[in-house]
Design a protein around this motif. Structure first.
Motif: not given
Ligand SMILES: [Zn+2]
Ligand SMILES: [Zn+2]
Length: 165
Positions: A65, A93, A100, A102-104, A106-110, A156
């Motif tokens: 993140t 990006t 990116a 999308p993680g849990r 809604g916070e994105a990881s890169y 998922s």
């Protein structure tokens, strides 16, 4: 002039600190090289923040993140503030150098974009990479079925740790 900025940026992110401690020097060199090539391909400038962010991502297996990228930069002696990290990640990006996931919540990881896809844990948000060639036929089918420019598949499910809970 740009070259001098690049060298300074790499030293701050992951080169050698003032007291001579070595911090992921090869990864920093790799990141500088890769950053230069990638940014040149896209006609973008090779700035110190971009190199520092790419250096952290190159040095880390998996995806991070913005908060985690910032934390690692600070630990490595970098001085970027978090809003600069945000802007830099967004720029990279947009250029397609970073992607990116999308993680849990809604916070994105890169992560550095490459030929891989992702499995995301629906409970803890852990992200695992899946090599691209293994899913080439599925990707082609997804493109055909949707006419989207599909570049990345996200699976998922539950990670090994959460499966045991
Ligand atoms: Zn990825
Ligand atoms: Zn999990």
């Amino acid at each position: 002039m740009d070259g001098a900025t690049v060298v300074d940026g790499a030293a701050a992110a992951g080169g050698v600190t003032a007291d001579g401690e070595r911090l992921a020097g090869t990864d920093a060199a790799f990141a500088v090289q890769r950053c230069r090539e990638k940014l040149r391909e896209h006609g973008a400038r090779c700035t110190a923040p971009r190199i520092q962010v790419m250096g952290v991502l190159a040095d880390h297996v998996g995806h991070l993140t913005v908060g985690e990228i910032h934390q690692l930069l600070v630990e490595a002696g970098g001085r970027l503030n978090i809003s600069t990290v945000y802007r830099t990640v967004e720029k990279l990006t947009g250029l397609g150098i970073v992607h990116a996931v999308p993680g849990r919540g809604g916070e994105a990881s890169y992560g550095l974009a490459g030929d891989h896809h992702h499995a995301v844990c629906s409970r803890c948000g852990a992200i695992e990479e899946i090599p691209g060639p293994q899913l080439a036929r599925i990707l082609a089918a997804a493109v055909k079925a949707t006419a989207y420019r599909v570049e990345s598949l996200i699976f998922s499910g539950l990670c090994p740790t959460c499966r045991l809970v």
